[in-house]
Design a protein around this motif. Structure first.
Motif, PDB file in Angstrom:
ATOM      1  N   GLY A  84       0.149 -83.828 -17.538  1.00 19.84           N
ATOM      2  CA  GLY A  84       1.517 -83.361 -17.507  1.00 19.84           C
ATOM      3  C   GLY A  84       2.477 -84.306 -18.200  1.00 19.84           C
ATOM      4  O   GLY A  84       3.323 -83.885 -18.998  1.00 19.84           O
ATOM      5  N   ASN A  85       2.367 -85.607 -17.903  1.00 19.96           N
ATOM      6  CA  ASN A  85       3.246 -86.585 -18.537  1.00 19.96           C
ATOM      7  C   ASN A  85       2.993 -86.677 -20.037  1.00 19.96           C
ATOM      8  O   ASN A  85       3.926 -86.825 -20.831  1.00 19.96           O
ATOM      9  N   ALA A  86       1.722 -86.612 -20.424  1.00 18.30           N
ATOM     10  CA  ALA A  86       1.402 -86.644 -21.853  1.00 18.30           C
ATOM     11  C   ALA A  86       1.951 -85.409 -22.563  1.00 18.30           C
ATOM     12  O   ALA A  86       2.493 -85.495 -23.672  1.00 18.30           O
ATOM     13  N   LEU A  87       1.822 -84.261 -21.922  1.00 14.83           N
ATOM     14  CA  LEU A  87       2.345 -83.021 -22.500  1.00 14.83           C
ATOM     15  C   LEU A  87       3.871 -83.056 -22.581  1.00 14.83           C
ATOM     16  O   LEU A  87       4.464 -82.600 -23.571  1.00 14.83           O
ATOM     17  N   LYS A  88       4.513 -83.617 -21.568  1.00 17.62           N
ATOM     18  CA  LYS A  88       5.970 -83.742 -21.568  1.00 17.62           C
ATOM     19  C   LYS A  88       6.445 -84.603 -22.732  1.00 17.62           C
ATOM     20  O   LYS A  88       7.406 -84.252 -23.431  1.00 17.62           O
ATOM     21  N   THR A  89       5.761 -85.732 -22.964  1.00 19.40           N
ATOM     22  CA  THR A  89       6.114 -86.623 -24.068  1.00 19.40           C
ATOM     23  C   THR A  89       5.938 -85.923 -25.410  1.00 19.40           C
ATOM     24  O   THR A  89       6.778 -86.018 -26.302  1.00 19.40           O
TER      25      THR A  89
ATOM     26  N   ALA B  31       5.869 -82.625 -25.999  1.00 20.29           N
ATOM     27  CA  ALA B  31       6.820 -81.523 -26.140  1.00 20.29           C
ATOM     28  C   ALA B  31       8.200 -82.035 -26.544  1.00 20.29           C
ATOM     29  O   ALA B  31       8.883 -81.420 -27.379  1.00 20.29           O
ATOM     30  N   SER B  32       8.591 -83.164 -25.977  1.00 21.40           N
ATOM     31  CA  SER B  32       9.878 -83.747 -26.329  1.00 21.40           C
ATOM     32  C   SER B  32       9.922 -84.138 -27.806  1.00 21.40           C
ATOM     33  O   SER B  32      10.920 -83.887 -28.495  1.00 21.40           O
ATOM     34  N   SER B  33       8.830 -84.716 -28.296  1.00 17.02           N
ATOM     35  CA  SER B  33       8.782 -85.132 -29.703  1.00 17.02           C
ATOM     36  C   SER B  33       8.822 -83.933 -30.649  1.00 17.02           C
ATOM     37  O   SER B  33       9.296 -84.039 -31.785  1.00 17.02           O
ATOM     38  N   LEU B  34       8.331 -82.792 -30.177  1.00 21.21           N
ATOM     39  CA  LEU B  34       8.311 -81.567 -30.996  1.00 21.21           C
ATOM     40  C   LEU B  34       9.533 -80.684 -30.749  1.00 21.21           C
ATOM     41  O   LEU B  34       9.651 -79.620 -31.363  1.00 21.21           O
ATOM     42  N   GLU B  35      10.398 -81.131 -29.819  1.00 16.42           N
ATOM     43  CA  GLU B  35      11.586 -80.361 -29.436  1.00 16.42           C
ATOM     44  C   GLU B  35      11.209 -78.965 -28.943  1.00 16.42           C
ATOM     45  O   GLU B  35      11.791 -77.952 -29.326  1.00 16.42           O
ATOM     46  N   ILE B  36      10.204 -78.942 -28.069  1.00 16.49           N
ATOM     47  CA  ILE B  36       9.748 -77.703 -27.452  1.00 16.49           C
ATOM     48  C   ILE B  36      10.096 -77.737 -25.972  1.00 16.49           C
ATOM     49  O   ILE B  36       9.757 -78.692 -25.265  1.00 16.49           O
ATOM     50  N   ASP B  37      10.773 -76.723 -25.486  1.00 15.88           N
ATOM     51  CA  ASP B  37      11.154 -76.635 -24.085  1.00 15.88           C
ATOM     52  C   ASP B  37       9.938 -76.256 -23.234  1.00 15.88           C
ATOM     53  O   ASP B  37       9.058 -75.517 -23.692  1.00 15.88           O
ATOM     54  N   PRO B  38       9.863 -76.754 -21.996  1.00 13.02           N
ATOM     55  CA  PRO B  38       8.737 -76.376 -21.125  1.00 13.02           C
ATOM     56  C   PRO B  38       8.548 -74.866 -20.987  1.00 13.02           C
ATOM     57  O   PRO B  38       7.417 -74.393 -20.852  1.00 13.02           O
ATOM     58  N   SER B  39       9.644 -74.111 -21.044  1.00 15.34           N
ATOM     59  CA  SER B  39       9.539 -72.654 -20.920  1.00 15.34           C
ATOM     60  C   SER B  39       8.784 -72.030 -22.086  1.00 15.34           C
ATOM     61  O   SER B  39       8.334 -70.876 -21.996  1.00 15.34           O
ATOM     62  N   GLU B  40       8.616 -72.805 -23.174  1.00 14.23           N
ATOM     63  CA  GLU B  40       7.916 -72.320 -24.359  1.00 14.23           C
ATOM     64  C   GLU B  40       6.470 -72.791 -24.406  1.00 14.23           C
ATOM     65  O   GLU B  40       5.813 -72.703 -25.438  1.00 14.23           O
ATOM     66  N   ILE B  41       5.971 -73.288 -23.277  1.00 16.24           N
ATOM     67  CA  ILE B  41       4.610 -73.843 -23.200  1.00 16.24           C
ATOM     68  C   ILE B  41       3.773 -73.043 -22.212  1.00 16.24           C
ATOM     69  O   ILE B  41       4.235 -72.706 -21.117  1.00 16.24           O
ATOM     70  N   MET B  42       2.540 -72.743 -22.584  1.00 17.43           N
ATOM     71  CA  MET B  42       1.549 -72.180 -21.671  1.00 17.43           C
ATOM     72  C   MET B  42       0.405 -73.170 -21.553  1.00 17.43           C
ATOM     73  O   MET B  42      -0.091 -73.681 -22.569  1.00 17.43           O
ATOM     74  N   ALA B  43       0.001 -73.464 -20.331  1.00 17.29           N
ATOM     75  CA  ALA B  43      -1.108 -74.393 -20.091  1.00 17.29           C
ATOM     76  C   ALA B  43      -2.197 -73.677 -19.310  1.00 17.29           C
ATOM     77  O   ALA B  43      -1.915 -73.004 -18.310  1.00 17.29           O
ATOM     78  N   ILE B  44      -3.432 -73.830 -19.758  1.00 16.21           N
ATOM     79  CA  ILE B  44      -4.568 -73.164 -19.112  1.00 16.21           C
ATOM     80  C   ILE B  44      -5.566 -74.226 -18.656  1.00 16.21           C
ATOM     81  O   ILE B  44      -5.994 -75.068 -19.453  1.00 16.21           O
ATOM     82  N   GLY B  45      -5.939 -74.197 -17.383  1.00 15.80           N
ATOM     83  CA  GLY B  45      -6.867 -75.198 -16.858  1.00 15.80           C
ATOM     84  C   GLY B  45      -7.730 -74.660 -15.744  1.00 15.80           C
ATOM     85  O   GLY B  45      -7.640 -73.481 -15.373  1.00 15.80           O
ATOM     86  N   ASN B  46      -8.564 -75.546 -15.182  1.00 13.24           N
ATOM     87  CA  ASN B  46      -9.500 -75.112 -14.151  1.00 13.24           C
ATOM     88  C   ASN B  46      -9.696 -76.101 -13.015  1.00 13.24           C
ATOM     89  O   ASN B  46     -10.418 -75.806 -12.055  1.00 13.24           O
ATOM     90  N   TYR B  47      -9.078 -77.301 -13.115  1.00  9.32           N
ATOM     91  CA  TYR B  47      -9.390 -78.274 -12.067  1.00  9.32           C
ATOM     92  C   TYR B  47      -8.141 -79.056 -11.688  1.00  9.32           C
ATOM     93  O   TYR B  47      -7.072 -78.894 -12.282  1.00  9.32           O
ATOM     94  N   PHE B  48      -8.281 -79.928 -10.686  1.00 11.74           N
ATOM     95  CA  PHE B  48      -7.128 -80.624 -10.122  1.00 11.74           C
ATOM     96  C   PHE B  48      -6.447 -81.552 -11.129  1.00 11.74           C
ATOM     97  O   PHE B  48      -5.251 -81.814 -11.019  1.00 11.74           O
ATOM     98  N   ASN B  49      -7.199 -82.038 -12.113  1.00 11.24           N
ATOM     99  CA  ASN B  49      -6.583 -82.877 -13.136  1.00 11.24           C
ATOM    100  C   ASN B  49      -5.744 -82.067 -14.124  1.00 11.24           C
ATOM    101  O   ASN B  49      -5.113 -82.637 -15.013  1.00 11.24           O
ATOM    102  N   ASP B  50      -5.730 -80.746 -13.965  1.00 10.27           N
ATOM    103  CA  ASP B  50      -4.898 -79.881 -14.810  1.00 10.27           C
ATOM    104  C   ASP B  50      -3.583 -79.483 -14.138  1.00 10.27           C
ATOM    105  O   ASP B  50      -2.727 -78.858 -14.780  1.00 10.27           O
TER     106      ASP B  50
ATOM    107  N   ASN C 152      -0.059 -92.433 -28.393  1.00  3.66           N
ATOM    108  CA  ASN C 152       0.454 -92.994 -27.140  1.00  3.66           C
ATOM    109  C   ASN C 152      -0.704 -93.254 -26.194  1.00  3.66           C
ATOM    110  O   ASN C 152      -1.709 -92.529 -26.202  1.00  3.66           O
ATOM    111  N   GLU C 153      -0.603 -94.309 -25.378  1.00  7.34           N
ATOM    112  CA  GLU C 153      -1.602 -94.542 -24.340  1.00  7.34           C
ATOM    113  C   GLU C 153      -0.950 -95.137 -23.100  1.00  7.34           C
ATOM    114  O   GLU C 153       0.069 -95.832 -23.193  1.00  7.34           O
ATOM    115  N   PHE C 154      -1.526 -94.836 -21.935  1.00  9.72           N
ATOM    116  CA  PHE C 154      -1.133 -95.431 -20.663  1.00  9.72           C
ATOM    117  C   PHE C 154      -2.338 -96.259 -20.199  1.00  9.72           C
ATOM    118  O   PHE C 154      -3.329 -95.701 -19.711  1.00  9.72           O
TER     119      PHE C 154
END
Length: 268
Positions: free
Chosen positions: A195-200, A202-221, A83-85
């Protein structure tokens, strides 16, 4: 295991300040993966400069690259665009004129290639550090290709001025301008973010957001940390990112990713 997908920012989060992925962190990520969890690198890097890190982890799978603008699948056959935007070069022409006039370094990226108009030893060292080999062209305005990211690279005070000028003049138009690091400004499609890429994904993998952990360090995270059930900031993050996180782990230099995975994925 509570979490079925772990989204990991790379620079400033997964890697320490020497751009090293430690053996302890590798072992912990592999253990989490072996227990059935998807490991997804979510980075501002291009696919080619992200793939070596995925391989160092001993993994295959999906990578969210260019700050969410391009999602790529990597396996033994190579890289496949999922996928690309994108946007077009004419949409950034006012900004190109600005940085050319001010002699500020920039590059433009398709999903798989980066293009520049000039380069000095300073920029060469930066690209080497991030495992990037850009293509030198006379003018990016003549590319005629869909673009996923337009990036400025300069000192923080220069980019502070650019950010102020562009916001006052609305020079980026309908596109999205983000500060992806002290030395970088990115301009992208307005819906392109981690976030939008992760949402897309997760939907394809049938994973609920509650089952996701995201680790980051900057505003783009921030978008991916907000989408995930657990948003984790490493301790070296700016104050605004620390405040937005659900929890804080140790810094990237103190193996914060390893610590968070042990605490929230592997503790019984």
């Amino acid at each position: 295991m509570k979490y079925r997908l772990i989204a990991l920012d790379v620079d400033g989060t997964l890697l320490n300040d020497d751009h090293v992925l430690t053996e302890k962190t590798i072992a912990t990520i592999q253990e989490v993966h072996d227990q059935g969890c998807h490991i997804v690198l979510c980075t501002g890097r291009a696919p080619d400069s992200t793939l070596p890190l995925l391989q160092q982890l001993g993994l295959e799978g999906t990578m969210i690259t260019h700050n969410g603008a391009a999602t790529v699948y990597a396996d033994e056959r190579g890289l496949t665009l999922v996928n690309e935007f994108a946007f077009t070069v004419p949409e950034i022409e006012p900004m190109l004129n600005y940085v050319r006039r001010e002699a500020i370094h920039f590059d433009v990226c398709t999903s798989f290639n980066m293009y520049i108009e000039r380069i000095s030893d300073y920029e060469k060292q930066m690209y080497k550090k991030f495992l990037i080999t850009p293509k030198l062209v006379t003018s990016v305005s003549e590319l005629g290709l869909p673009i996923v990211k337009y990036t400025l690279f300069s000192q923080p005070d220069v980019l502070d001025r650019v950010q102020q000028d562009w916001e006052e003049q609305q020079l980026y138009g309908h596109l999205r301008m983000i500060r992806s690091g002290d030395l970088f400004i990115d301009v992208m499609n307005p819906i392109a973010n981690k976030g939008n890429a992760l949402k897309t994904l997760a939907s394809s993998l049938e994973i609920d957001p509650s089952e996701i952990m995201a680790i980051g360090n900057y505003f783009n995270d921030l978008e991916m940390m907000d989408f995930a059930g657990l948003g984790v900031a490493v301790a070296n993050s700016p104050e605004g990112v620390l405040q937005a996180a659900d929890v804080i782990t140790s810094s990237n230099n103190d193996e914060g990713v390893h610590e968070a995975l042990i605490k929230y994925c592997l503790s019984y």
